[in-house]
Design an enzyme around this catalytic site. Structure first.
Site, short mmCIF file in Angstrom:
data_model
loop_
_atom_site.label_atom_id
_atom_site.label_comp_id
_atom_site.label_asym_id
_atom_site.label_seq_id
_atom_site.Cartn_x
_atom_site.Cartn_y
_atom_site.Cartn_z
N HIS A 16 -7.85 -45.05 24.85
CA HIS A 16 -7.86 -45.99 23.73
C HIS A 16 -9.09 -45.74 22.88
CE1 HIS A 16 -10.46 -49.42 25.70
NE2 HIS A 16 -10.89 -48.24 26.06
N CYS A 25 -17.44 -46.90 22.37
CA CYS A 25 -16.00 -47.16 22.56
C CYS A 25 -15.19 -47.04 21.27
CB CYS A 25 -15.78 -48.52 23.21
SG CYS A 25 -16.35 -48.57 24.92
N HIS A 29 -11.32 -42.45 24.15
CA HIS A 29 -11.76 -42.18 25.52
C HIS A 29 -10.74 -42.80 26.47
CE1 HIS A 29 -13.21 -46.21 24.65
NE2 HIS A 29 -13.31 -46.42 25.94
N HIS A 31 -9.73 -44.42 30.66
CA HIS A 31 -10.16 -45.11 31.89
C HIS A 31 -9.09 -44.96 32.96
CE1 HIS A 31 -13.42 -47.19 29.80
NE2 HIS A 31 -12.56 -47.47 28.83
N HIS A 75 -0.92 -43.04 31.10
CA HIS A 75 -1.11 -41.82 30.32
C HIS A 75 -0.70 -41.98 28.86
CE1 HIS A 75 -1.80 -40.11 34.27
NE2 HIS A 75 -2.46 -39.15 33.63
N GLU A 136 -11.61 -51.90 34.43
CA GLU A 136 -11.70 -50.75 33.53
C GLU A 136 -12.57 -49.65 34.14
OE1 GLU A 136 -12.00 -51.40 29.12
OE2 GLU A 136 -13.98 -50.50 29.47
#
Length: 154
Positions: A16, A25, A29, A31, A75, A136
């Site tokens: 995201h 952020c 990137h 998680h 994904h 996260e």
């Protein structure tokens, strides 16, 4: 018989970007998310029922969460549809990437609210979503509790 809480955990990978964010952020990137889903209900007491003693079969809860959350989000790259990332999303989709455009900034806080609504709508009668915990990272997570959101305490 009393009410019992049961929890099932799920994992999924997701990318995201937080448009307008003042830190790292804002960049795309990803998680490795861990989602804990806790429901509350009374164990089935009917001795002729195949699920005797269960609040809900863990497999049935897994099916709901997999269909509503894990399969769509795993994904995927998630963007707020009201940001300039929409153009990038089109390029990615045209190249075969899995992209989700949401009505919200895709933070853990907003995602856990969205996930709660999706899961609540699919639970069988008598089963109540008690809480969600969306991890996260190993040290950062968001939690949603029914009682914090207008539901009477169970």
């Amino acid at each position: 018989m009393g009410k019992i809480r049961i929890t099932k955990q799920f994992t999924f990978e997701m990318g995201h970007a937080l448009y307008g964010h003042d830190g790292k952020c804002r960049n795309i990137h990803g998680h490795s998310y861990k989602l804990s889903v806790t429901v509350i209900g009374e164990p089935i007491a009917d001795t002729s029922h195949a699920k005797l003693g269960m609040v809900i079969d863990f497999g049935d809860l897994k099916k709901i969460v997999k269909e509503e959350i894990v399969d769509p989000f795993d994904h995927a790259t998630v963007f707020n549809k009201n940001t300039p990332h929409g153009e990038l999303a089109k390029v990615l989709e045209n190249e075969g990437h899995k992209v989700i455009l949401t009505d919200y900034q895709p933070t853990s806080e907003n995602m856990v609210i969205d996930f709660a609504e999706k899961i609540k709508s699919k639970l069988p009668k008598g089963i109540v979503l008690h809480c969600l915990k969306l991890r996260e990272t190993e040290t950062a997570f968001a939690e949603w509790y029914a009682e914090d959101n207008g539901a009477p305490p169970q």
